[in-house]
Design a protein around this motif. Sequence first.
Motif, short mmCIF file in Angstrom:
data_model
loop_
_atom_site.label_atom_id
_atom_site.label_comp_id
_atom_site.label_asym_id
_atom_site.label_seq_id
_atom_site.Cartn_x
_atom_site.Cartn_y
_atom_site.Cartn_z
N ARG A 40 0.84 -1.20 0.00
CA ARG A 40 0.00 0.00 0.00
C ARG A 40 0.86 1.24 0.00
NH1 ARG A 40 -4.15 -1.91 4.29
NH2 ARG A 40 -5.67 -2.84 2.94
N LEU B 194 -5.14 -1.93 -3.45
CA LEU B 194 -6.21 -1.37 -4.28
C LEU B 194 -6.60 -2.29 -5.43
CD1 LEU B 194 -5.24 2.39 -4.57
CD2 LEU B 194 -7.22 1.43 -3.40
N GLU B 195 -5.61 -2.78 -6.16
CA GLU B 195 -5.89 -3.60 -7.34
C GLU B 195 -6.69 -4.86 -6.98
OE1 GLU B 195 -2.90 -2.43 -6.53
OE2 GLU B 195 -2.23 -1.21 -8.21
N GLU B 196 -6.29 -5.52 -5.90
CA GLU B 196 -6.97 -6.75 -5.50
C GLU B 196 -8.38 -6.45 -4.99
OE1 GLU B 196 -7.58 -10.81 -4.90
OE2 GLU B 196 -6.14 -9.71 -6.11
N ALA C 97 -10.26 -3.97 -5.79
CA ALA C 97 -11.06 -3.59 -6.95
C ALA C 97 -11.45 -4.80 -7.78
CB ALA C 97 -10.29 -2.59 -7.81
N ARG C 98 -10.51 -5.69 -8.01
CA ARG C 98 -10.78 -6.89 -8.81
C ARG C 98 -11.88 -7.72 -8.17
NH1 ARG C 98 -10.18 -11.89 -8.66
NH2 ARG C 98 -8.90 -11.94 -6.80
N SER D 222 -12.83 -0.97 -11.80
CA SER D 222 -11.56 -0.70 -12.48
C SER D 222 -10.54 -0.13 -11.50
CB SER D 222 -11.76 0.27 -13.63
OG SER D 222 -12.00 1.57 -13.15
N GLN D 223 -9.28 -0.29 -11.83
CA GLN D 223 -8.19 0.27 -11.01
C GLN D 223 -8.33 1.78 -10.90
OE1 GLN D 223 -4.55 -0.48 -9.90
NE2 GLN D 223 -4.91 1.57 -9.21
N SER E 49 -10.94 2.61 -8.42
CA SER E 49 -10.59 2.21 -7.07
C SER E 49 -9.68 3.23 -6.39
CB SER E 49 -9.92 0.84 -7.08
OG SER E 49 -8.61 0.91 -7.63
N SER E 50 -8.85 3.91 -7.16
CA SER E 50 -7.92 4.85 -6.54
C SER E 50 -8.60 6.18 -6.19
CB SER E 50 -6.73 5.10 -7.45
OG SER E 50 -7.13 5.65 -8.67
#
Length: 65
Positions: A5, A49-51, A53-54, A59-60, A63-64
Amino acid sequence: MNGRRRFDVIEHLSEAELDAVINEAQKADEPSLVRPLCFVKNLYAGDVLEEAARRVGVSQANSSR
């Protein structure tokens, strides 16, 4: 991203409170609330974030935000 993170997650709700809010949103048939709440729950659980969001189908880029 390397799986770490770049920010700290500050938990404003306990896990039980978050679960209760998610359940209420599901009962009220509010998918526009359920998805972001589940995203937050994934962050609380330690996902990057990526995980997170998935897992909820976001989408990435979204999510940010």
